[in-house]
Scaffold this motif. Structure first.
Motif, PDB file in Angstrom:
ATOM      1  N   UNK A 296       0.790  -1.347  -0.035  1.00 23.24           N
ATOM      2  CA  UNK A 296      -0.118   0.127  -0.036  1.00 23.24           C
ATOM      3  C   UNK A 296       0.900   1.372  -0.100  1.00 23.24           C
ATOM      4  N   UNK A 297       0.409   2.264  -0.782  1.00 22.41           N
ATOM      5  CA  UNK A 297       1.180   3.583  -0.873  1.00 22.41           C
ATOM      6  C   UNK A 297       1.202   4.086   0.336  1.00 22.41           C
ATOM      7  N   UNK A 298       1.904   5.187   0.837  1.00 23.41           N
ATOM      8  CA  UNK A 298       2.236   5.800   1.840  1.00 23.41           C
ATOM      9  C   UNK A 298       1.567   7.325   1.661  1.00 23.41           C
ATOM     10  N   UNK A 299       1.132   7.810   2.443  1.00 23.73           N
ATOM     11  CA  UNK A 299       0.344   9.029   2.355  1.00 23.73           C
ATOM     12  C   UNK A 299       1.288  10.209   3.188  1.00 23.73           C
ATOM     13  N   UNK A 300       1.526  11.355   2.613  1.00 19.58           N
ATOM     14  CA  UNK A 300       2.273  12.281   3.339  1.00 19.58           C
ATOM     15  C   UNK A 300       1.528  13.770   3.423  1.00 19.58           C
ATOM     16  N   UNK A 301       1.659  14.166   4.650  1.00 17.88           N
ATOM     17  CA  UNK A 301       0.687  15.429   4.794  1.00 17.88           C
ATOM     18  C   UNK A 301       1.761  16.470   5.146  1.00 17.88           C
ATOM     19  N   UNK A 302       1.457  17.741   4.765  1.00 17.04           N
ATOM     20  CA  UNK A 302       2.373  18.614   5.331  1.00 17.04           C
ATOM     21  C   UNK A 302       1.591  19.625   6.108  1.00 17.04           C
ATOM     22  N   UNK A 303       2.249  20.426   6.795  1.00 21.97           N
ATOM     23  CA  UNK A 303       1.436  21.351   7.894  1.00 21.97           C
ATOM     24  C   UNK A 303       0.690  22.212   7.031  1.00 21.97           C
ATOM     25  N   UNK A 304      -0.601  22.658   7.389  1.00 22.05           N
ATOM     26  CA  UNK A 304      -1.393  23.730   6.522  1.00 22.05           C
ATOM     27  C   UNK A 304      -2.104  24.654   7.427  1.00 22.05           C
TER      28      UNK A 304
END
Length: 161
Positions: free
Chosen positions: A1-9
């Protein structure tokens, strides 16, 4: 499964009171832009989107393939277009060549360059008519007898429809 990366928003107003770490990237959720931080500048430095960049740039292209009869084009944000083809015509016959993209009017620039390989045979391509979506041409060949294939390239540039 692909990983999801979130940045600060955060919103634009939240960014106006925020100093990010050196090299930190955040997203402005109101402006839909990214901001790069240097550890000192409050709010960081907003990065431009392609639609915000001043100047002209390519928005659509077509590469020459067998499916499109080896025609190509480059269309710019301003409406300027460059298009062409390497093709053939038979000396003495009128041939119609279709433009991959229609022009705004028939006042565009059309350049023809013959490419005959036989150095003993000269060729010239004459334009019979120009329309917004096509032009017709016929070739003359000299230094040889009979009807021969004339290889040439055409280039059209101007404002697209």
């Amino acid at each position: 499964m692909a990983r999801q990366i979130q940045i600060r928003r955060g919103t634009t107003s939240e960014h106006e009171n925020f100093t990010g770490a050196i090299g930190e990237i955040t997203m402005d959720t109101d402006a839909k832009t990214l901001r790069v931080h240097d550890g000192e500048t409050i709010g960081g430095i907003a990065l431009a989107r392609a639609s915000d960049i001043m100047g002209d740039y390519v928005i659509e292209t077509q590469l020459p393939t067998a499916e499109n009869n080896y025609t190509w084009y480059r269309k710019y944000k301003s409406g300027w277009i460059e298009q062409g083809q390497r093709t053939t015509t038979v000396a003495g016959q009128i041939t119609t060549f279709n433009l991959p993209q229609e022009m705004s009017n028939s006042e565009y620039t059309l350049m023809i360059t013959p490419h005959n390989m036989n150095t003993n045979v000269g060729a010239i391509v004459n334009i019979a008519s120009i329309k917004t979506n096509e032009f017709t041409a016929w070739g003359n060949q000299f230094g040889s007898t009979g009807y021969h294939t004339i290889k040439f390239s055409w280039l059209v540039y101007g404002i697209s429809a």
